[in-house]
Motif scaffolding. Structure first.
Motif, mmCIF file in Angstrom:
data_model
loop_
_atom_site.group_PDB
_atom_site.id
_atom_site.type_symbol
_atom_site.label_atom_id
_atom_site.label_comp_id
_atom_site.label_asym_id
_atom_site.label_seq_id
_atom_site.Cartn_x
_atom_site.Cartn_y
_atom_site.Cartn_z
ATOM 1 N N GLU A 11 -1.627 -17.717 -6.788
ATOM 2 C CA GLU A 11 -0.618 -16.961 -6.045
ATOM 3 C C GLU A 11 -1.305 -15.943 -5.152
ATOM 4 O O GLU A 11 -2.523 -15.744 -5.262
ATOM 5 N N LEU B 224 -0.669 -12.116 -2.564
ATOM 6 C CA LEU B 224 0.134 -11.040 -1.986
ATOM 7 C C LEU B 224 -0.625 -10.473 -0.787
ATOM 8 O O LEU B 224 -1.858 -10.525 -0.748
ATOM 9 N N LYS C 272 10.454 -10.412 -5.190
ATOM 10 C CA LYS C 272 10.127 -11.790 -4.819
ATOM 11 C C LYS C 272 10.628 -12.760 -5.897
ATOM 12 O O LYS C 272 10.867 -12.355 -7.030
ATOM 13 N N LYS D 65 6.337 -16.118 -8.001
ATOM 14 C CA LYS D 65 5.230 -15.302 -7.491
ATOM 15 C C LYS D 65 4.559 -14.542 -8.640
ATOM 16 O O LYS D 65 3.425 -14.105 -8.516
ATOM 17 N N SER E 90 -0.826 -20.549 -1.974
ATOM 18 C CA SER E 90 -0.388 -20.573 -3.371
ATOM 19 C C SER E 90 -0.146 -22.013 -3.827
ATOM 20 O O SER E 90 -0.029 -22.927 -3.012
ATOM 21 N N SER F 98 8.162 -15.580 0.046
ATOM 22 C CA SER F 98 9.124 -15.855 -1.022
ATOM 23 C C SER F 98 9.876 -14.606 -1.476
ATOM 24 O O SER F 98 10.051 -14.364 -2.663
#
Lengths: 322, 205
Positions: free
Chosen positions: A196, A198, A234, A238, A255, A269
């Motif tokens: 994942e 960010l 999110k 996530k 991801s 997302s």
């Protein structure tokens, strides 16, 4: 930077000012006690690997006022209805087979655009910041939601400790890859290990936490023990579970779900009732625990955290960057 | 004796719905009871639909008319499960919000496909009586060939709603492919034999 944002959170969501102001004092006062707590908790984390029914209390954490207006979802539901494909694609699989996962010892490898790569042991992670309870709504991309009293620490505290370089624009997270302990990884439903990511500002946001517990107890294995990500605005996927690697990158990470289906799952997302999943509506959600005869609830923009996080996306086309 | 066998088969066909009632009453439908009910009814509807299509091949295979005589019963049970599947979606999940249901059908292909299959089942259920069979004559058989389309729609409906793990829809598709193949292949090969010279067969196949 985080202080400014915190001030914009509505009163009901804000950590009480007294708690906020007393933070340094709190840390100083509890410093000794906290270390003791860690020692106790490391013992307790060891015990937790015995059986899944072995529920262990977390000895020292502080309450926060996040989400106190919500009714929390029952523990039984939070721990029996899980999407954790490493243990199988059925929602009952993780609770049935996650006991195989050995969470002690556990380390997180810090890599990429950092001053120096490091290995963070689980106990060291707990020393980075005081543990705090955060009651957050969790909205799954499938159209259901829960309210979960997590216990964790801000991801920002880990990031500061990790000392990312100026090139670090994104954070990539990687889950454990171990088919012997995670039988679902024998099926190639996703490209393992689960990955994942960010954006840096999302990762630094005060709402973003690394969770190590829920309901005052050590995080159950089916919920992503020993440490998982929680990003409440999110979609739930996530929130990567059983994290073993955190990598700082210059470019946007890809991801697992983006790789699996780029048309349906984007990098951001963000929960958004007006941007449907290509195959189903995201306008409403079913709140787990409401029962058989309950009505669906309206899904809120950014899962109800728009005031705190909306500004990070101002001017961004949320349909394009879904 | 025969009557007892019928009772037995009847209660077997009822078992999934009885199970749901028992689970609901004893509060064992899990964290998301509405989803559990909808998915369970849908899955059983599809299973019974494929079972309906299995009965004629089975009769031919074992040289007995017994399976094929059950076809109407199993077919009507299929319709009942699919009705309940739709009703639980419309009622329990959507609270009969027809605007929401309408836009769900219009906007989301998997819902549209499932709903179309359900609608197509209605004329088949209505015309399942002996009286309608007599009244429609040879057209009855033609009408009831719709069941093949309905089965395809049902499997596609399942396939399109799954997030990632396609193992179950794949299994249903494989079974349906065998059942359709059983009917199509003899027909096609007969057709070729009649219409085309042998050398062309390779090209058309």
């Amino acid at each position: 930077m985080s202080r400014n944002r915190i001030d914009k959170i509505p009163a009901t969501e804000i950590t009480p000012k007294s708690v906020h102001d007393d933070r340094r004092d709190f840390i100083r006062k509890l410093g000794v006690g906290l270390i003791g707590g860690i020692a106790a908790s490391s013992g307790l984390f060891q015990d937790a690997s015995a059986t899944s029914s072995d529920r262990q209390k977390i000895t020292s954490y502080r309450k926060s006022s996040y989400g106190h207006e919500e009714t929390t979802t029952p523990y039984e539901d939070i721990t029996s209805y899980n999407n954790f494909y490493e243990f199988g694609t059925s929602k009952s699989d993780p609770a049935a087979s996650a006991s195989r996962l050995i969470t002690m010892p556990w380390t997180i490898s810090i890599e990429g655009q950092v001053r120096k790569p490091k290995i963070l042991g689980f106990d060291d992670l707990l020393r980075l910041a005081p543990l705090e309870e955060r009651i957050y709504r969790m909205r799954c991309v499938e159209g259901w939601s829960m309210v979960i009293p997590w216990i964790g620490l801000p991801l920002a505290d880990l990031i500061k400790w990790a000392e990312p370089t100026g090139n670090a624009k994104f954070v990539e997270f990687v889950s454990l890859d171990n088919p012997a302990m995670m039988p679902g990884q024998n099926l190639h439903v996703l490209d393992w290990p689960y990955t994942e990511g960010l954006r840096m500002d999302e990762a630094m946001h005060p709402l973003t936490i690394l969770a190590v517990g829920l309901y005052g107890e050590v995080l159950p294995k089916q919920n992503g023990a020993p440490v998982r990500l929680v990003v409440p605005w999110k979609y739930g996927f996530k929130g990567i579970k059983s994290i073993v690697k955190i990598r700082f990158t210059e470019h946007m990470p890809v991801s697992s779900w983006m790789k699996a289906n780029p048309r349906e799952y984007g990098f951001y997302s963000n929960v958004n009732p007006s941007v449907d999943h290509p195959r189903w509506s995201q306008a409403t959600e079913r709140r787990i625990g409401d029962g058989l005869f309950a009505k669906r609830r309206k899904t809120m923009l950014f899962n109800g955290y728009a005031e705190q996080v909306g500004q990070m996306y101002s001017g961004m086309d949320m349909r394009k960057y879904f | 004796m025969n009557r007892y066998i019928n009772y037995f088969i009847f209660s077997l066909l009822l078992a999934p719905i009885i199970r749901l009632i028992v689970l609901a009453v004893s509060n064992q439908l899990g964290a998301n009871p509405v989803e559990f009910i909808i998915h369970s009814l849908g899955t059983w509807g599809l299973i019974y639909l494929l079972l309906t299509l299995t009965l004629r091949p089975l009769s031919q295979l074992i040289h007995s008319s017994k399976p094929i005589l059950l076809r109407r019963t199993v077919g009507l049970f299929t319709f009942a499960y699919v009705c309940l599947h739709f009703l639980s979606y419309a009622g329990l999940d959507q609270w009969f919000d027809f605007q929401a249901i309408g836009s769900d059908i219009a906007k989301h292909p998997y819902v549209l496909v499932g709903f179309s299959g359900f609608l197509l089942m209605i004329p088949l259920a209505v015309t399942s009586t002996n009286q309608w069979m007599r009244r429609l004559g040879h057209r009855w058989k033609k009408l009831h060939r719709l069941v093949y389309l309905i089965a395809i729609l049902g499997v596609v409906h399942y396939w399109w709603l799954v997030k990632k793990d396609i193992s179950m829809p794949l299994l249903f598709s494989a079974i349906l492919a065998v059942l359709l193949g059983y009917r199509l292949i003899p027909k096609l090969s007969r057709g070729w034999r009649r219409e085309q010279p042998a050398t062309d067969i390779i090209h058309t196949a």
